[in-house]
Design an enzyme around this catalytic site. Structure first.
Site, PDB file in Angstrom:
ATOM      1  N   CYS A 152      -7.404   5.698  -2.342  1.00  6.27           N
ATOM      2  CA  CYS A 152      -6.731   6.861  -2.920  1.00  6.27           C
ATOM      3  C   CYS A 152      -7.456   7.156  -4.226  1.00  6.27           C
ATOM      4  O   CYS A 152      -7.581   6.284  -5.083  1.00  6.27           O
ATOM      5  CB  CYS A 152      -5.267   6.495  -3.194  1.00  6.27           C
ATOM      6  SG  CYS A 152      -4.372   7.682  -4.212  1.00  6.27           S
ATOM      7  N   ASP A 184      -2.888   3.082  -0.233  1.00  5.38           N
ATOM      8  CA  ASP A 184      -3.018   4.524  -0.439  1.00  5.38           C
ATOM      9  C   ASP A 184      -1.648   5.105  -0.740  1.00  5.38           C
ATOM     10  O   ASP A 184      -0.619   4.509  -0.436  1.00  5.38           O
ATOM     11  CB  ASP A 184      -3.593   5.183   0.815  1.00  5.38           C
ATOM     12  CG  ASP A 184      -3.755   6.687   0.649  1.00  5.38           C
ATOM     13  OD1 ASP A 184      -4.282   7.113  -0.400  1.00  5.38           O
ATOM     14  OD2 ASP A 184      -3.329   7.446   1.534  1.00  5.38           O
ATOM     15  N   SER A 185      -1.654   6.300  -1.278  1.00  4.55           N
ATOM     16  CA  SER A 185      -0.392   6.998  -1.557  1.00  4.55           C
ATOM     17  C   SER A 185       0.308   7.434  -0.270  1.00  4.55           C
ATOM     18  O   SER A 185       1.477   7.788  -0.302  1.00  4.55           O
ATOM     19  CB  SER A 185      -0.662   8.225  -2.421  1.00  4.55           C
ATOM     20  OG  SER A 185      -1.509   9.114  -1.719  1.00  4.55           O
ATOM     21  N   GLU A 206      -0.666  16.994   4.930  1.00  2.00           N
ATOM     22  CA  GLU A 206       0.570  16.257   5.234  1.00  2.00           C
ATOM     23  C   GLU A 206       1.455  17.064   6.204  1.00  2.00           C
ATOM     24  O   GLU A 206       2.208  16.502   6.982  1.00  2.00           O
ATOM     25  CB  GLU A 206       1.339  15.932   3.944  1.00  2.00           C
ATOM     26  CG  GLU A 206       0.625  14.974   2.990  1.00  2.00           C
ATOM     27  CD  GLU A 206       0.780  13.486   3.383  1.00  2.00           C
ATOM     28  OE1 GLU A 206       1.771  13.131   4.027  1.00  2.00           O
ATOM     29  OE2 GLU A 206      -0.128  12.684   3.049  1.00  2.00           O
ATOM     30  N   TYR A 223       0.523  11.159  -5.075  1.00  2.90           N
ATOM     31  CA  TYR A 223       0.360  10.545  -6.392  1.00  2.90           C
ATOM     32  C   TYR A 223      -0.283  11.527  -7.398  1.00  2.90           C
ATOM     33  O   TYR A 223      -0.142  11.351  -8.594  1.00  2.90           O
ATOM     34  CB  TYR A 223      -0.554   9.309  -6.288  1.00  2.90           C
ATOM     35  CG  TYR A 223       0.118   8.041  -5.794  1.00  2.90           C
ATOM     36  CD1 TYR A 223       1.415   8.035  -5.296  1.00  2.90           C
ATOM     37  CD2 TYR A 223      -0.577   6.828  -5.856  1.00  2.90           C
ATOM     38  CE1 TYR A 223       2.009   6.857  -4.850  1.00  2.90           C
ATOM     39  CE2 TYR A 223       0.008   5.652  -5.422  1.00  2.90           C
ATOM     40  CZ  TYR A 223       1.301   5.666  -4.919  1.00  2.90           C
ATOM     41  OH  TYR A 223       1.876   4.502  -4.494  1.00  2.90           O
ATOM     42  N   GLY A 224      -1.011  12.499  -6.872  1.00  2.00           N
ATOM     43  CA  GLY A 224      -1.804  13.408  -7.717  1.00  2.00           C
ATOM     44  C   GLY A 224      -1.102  13.915  -8.966  1.00  2.00           C
ATOM     45  O   GLY A 224      -1.649  13.833 -10.064  1.00  2.00           O
ATOM     46  N   CYS A 284     -10.810  13.301  -2.493  1.00  2.00           N
ATOM     47  CA  CYS A 284      -9.445  12.945  -2.101  1.00  2.00           C
ATOM     48  C   CYS A 284      -9.525  12.557  -0.633  1.00  2.00           C
ATOM     49  O   CYS A 284     -10.165  13.253   0.167  1.00  2.00           O
ATOM     50  CB  CYS A 284      -8.516  14.140  -2.300  1.00  2.00           C
ATOM     51  SG  CYS A 284      -6.859  13.877  -1.605  1.00  2.00           S
ATOM     52  N   THR A 285      -8.878  11.445  -0.295  1.00  2.00           N
ATOM     53  CA  THR A 285      -9.049  10.941   1.078  1.00  2.00           C
ATOM     54  C   THR A 285      -8.355  11.820   2.124  1.00  2.00           C
ATOM     55  O   THR A 285      -8.539  11.620   3.310  1.00  2.00           O
ATOM     56  CB  THR A 285      -8.542   9.486   1.192  1.00  2.00           C
ATOM     57  OG1 THR A 285      -7.258   9.400   0.588  1.00  2.00           O
ATOM     58  CG2 THR A 285      -9.505   8.533   0.519  1.00  2.00           C
ATOM     59  N   HIS A 286      -7.553  12.766   1.687  1.00  2.00           N
ATOM     60  CA  HIS A 286      -6.990  13.721   2.650  1.00  2.00           C
ATOM     61  C   HIS A 286      -8.012  14.783   3.069  1.00  2.00           C
ATOM     62  O   HIS A 286      -7.894  15.370   4.140  1.00  2.00           O
ATOM     63  CB  HIS A 286      -5.800  14.471   2.039  1.00  2.00           C
ATOM     64  CG  HIS A 286      -4.537  13.677   1.986  1.00  2.00           C
ATOM     65  ND1 HIS A 286      -4.347  12.631   1.124  1.00  2.00           N
ATOM     66  CD2 HIS A 286      -3.377  13.768   2.708  1.00  2.00           C
ATOM     67  CE1 HIS A 286      -3.128  12.130   1.287  1.00  2.00           C
ATOM     68  NE2 HIS A 286      -2.525  12.799   2.247  1.00  2.00           N
TER      69      HIS A 286
END
Lengths: 269, 269
Positions: B74, B11-12, B153, B43-44, B185-187
């Site tokens: 990701c 993942d990023s 984040e 990374y987006g 998005c995994t976030h």
């Protein structure tokens, strides 16, 4: 092209139509060839060898359509022939047991899962084995409900009689503190409202039908076999029993016109 | 034995830990080796070529553990390298986009689906392409939400600021009569309570994390690669950024002690 070939679906009768319904909804470009062995339904109480032989008769018949994938839309038949079929086939074979197992593991919070099915399915112990292979510490309570398939086949979906039979059958599960119940027979989703009512709204019901269709979608993608056809798919339905009766049920469940052919598989009962 | 080898997850940054959380829950016997490229996250907004190069650096590093399967946790990296990786690898490769696509198709009733993700993911058009490949008549509305990853984040999960940003970002979706929204998005699952509140409770949120873990389970089963190990699995976590900070987030999200090693991948930023 192999990817534009149909998906073969076999079942002991009409129960597998719940899987077809979800296949049509989740994969509207795919074509289905279905065989329901209505004349010899139910499979639940039959000896394994008979279930095996009957299943191969249906698959041999559907082989003429060169299916790209096989779906065993019957828990009893899955318990008997899935492993063998996966070993001898190049094409992907999907049963209805393992998708339900994975969905139950995804759904449970307490790790306490109930499984209901036919006598054959429950006696095979395959649900419990598959659940514990993935997750050894789950609590699993299995229960055969032999009275449910006849209720569905007789069209008694939500009558007082149905409520009474379902309530009495599920009694052994009510004090188990389960949070997830696998409907381990493709007929059972038809009784889902009654089962939900008896189990209580906190228990999550897992229908093999939705989950099996979802896994068919996953496997077709990973094998690069999703249909590329743009014309409207034409599905074919075969039954060993009464075509008119099958047609009536299929059209009600699938909510579309359905062509059904009666096919005599063999002389055995 | 190959089936007892770990699953590699890249993942990023920390977002892919939502996928790990579900892998640990749904597949408790499997071992994970994880690489989060926190030093170069997000990374987006990066050019494809950079995302591609960074992803291969992580995979090359994890190759020493001989993983049996690769999970690209990701969305941005999935959009860039999934197809290529599937072509060049013998081992199964799972991204986070297609499991969400299949789950959205399973969930939608109205056939009206929203997709939110990073600029890179949305610009790739891969969600829309994958949804329409399976189901040409869906209505799909995609929206980049570049402000969401920084919120996560920074640990701003449910603050007033988060509510305000989420509400403003999702405004273009509110009049679209959507019944399903893919968190692409995994976030984003971390912001799910806020997103649900803004979208309204009738909109079903699809988290790639749950669905990806479920598909990993499906593929391991169909490839006969489920772990047979009985000892407690030992997971390994690597980050290109600050190990302490990564450890803090990982332990909070995964609710268990986690060992993290800092690894410098290369000099490029």
């Amino acid at each position: 092209m192999v990817l534009n070939k149909p998906i073969a679906v076999i079942d002991s009768g009409v129960g597998g139509l719940t899987v077809v319904q979800e296949l049509l909804r989740q994969l509207p470009r795919e074509e289905i060839v279905y065989f329901g062995d209505t004349a010899r339904c139910p499979y639940g109480p039959r000896p394994q060898e008979e279930v095996r032989r009957f299943s191969y008769q249906m698959l041999d018949f559907l082989d003429q359509f060169e299916p790209k994938m096989i779906v065993i839309a019957c828990n009893t038949a899955t318990a008997v022939i899935l492993e063998e079929l996966q070993q001898i086939n190049d094409k992907p074979v999907v049963g209805v047991i393992h998708p339900g197992v994975r969905a139950a593991i995804k759904a449970t919070v307490l790790g306490r899962i109930g499984v209901i099915g036919t006598q054959g399915t429950i006696a095979s112990g395959l649900y419990e084995k598959a659940l514990k292979q993935i997750h050894p510490h789950l609590y699993v309570k299995s229960l055969a409900c032999p009275d449910f398939v006849p209720l569905v086949e007789q069209g008694e979906y939500q009558t007082g009689k149905t409520y009474e039979i379902v309530r009495r059958s599920l009694l052994p599960l009510l004090d188990e503190n389960l949070d997830t119940l696998v409907l381990g027979c493709t007929h059972y989703p038809i009784l889902a409202p009654v089962i939900q009512d008896v189990m209580g709204e906190d228990v999550k019901l897992i229908s093999s039908a939705d989950e099996t269709a979802r896994e068919v979608s996953t496997l077709l993608f990973h094998k690069n076999m999703l249909s590329q056809k743009f014309e409207r798919p034409e599905h074919l339905f075969f039954t060993s029993g009464d075509a008119e009766q099958f047609k009536r049920i299929a059209e009600a469940w699938l909510d579309m016109p359905v062509n059904v052919c009666q096919v005599s598989l063999a002389k055995q009962v």
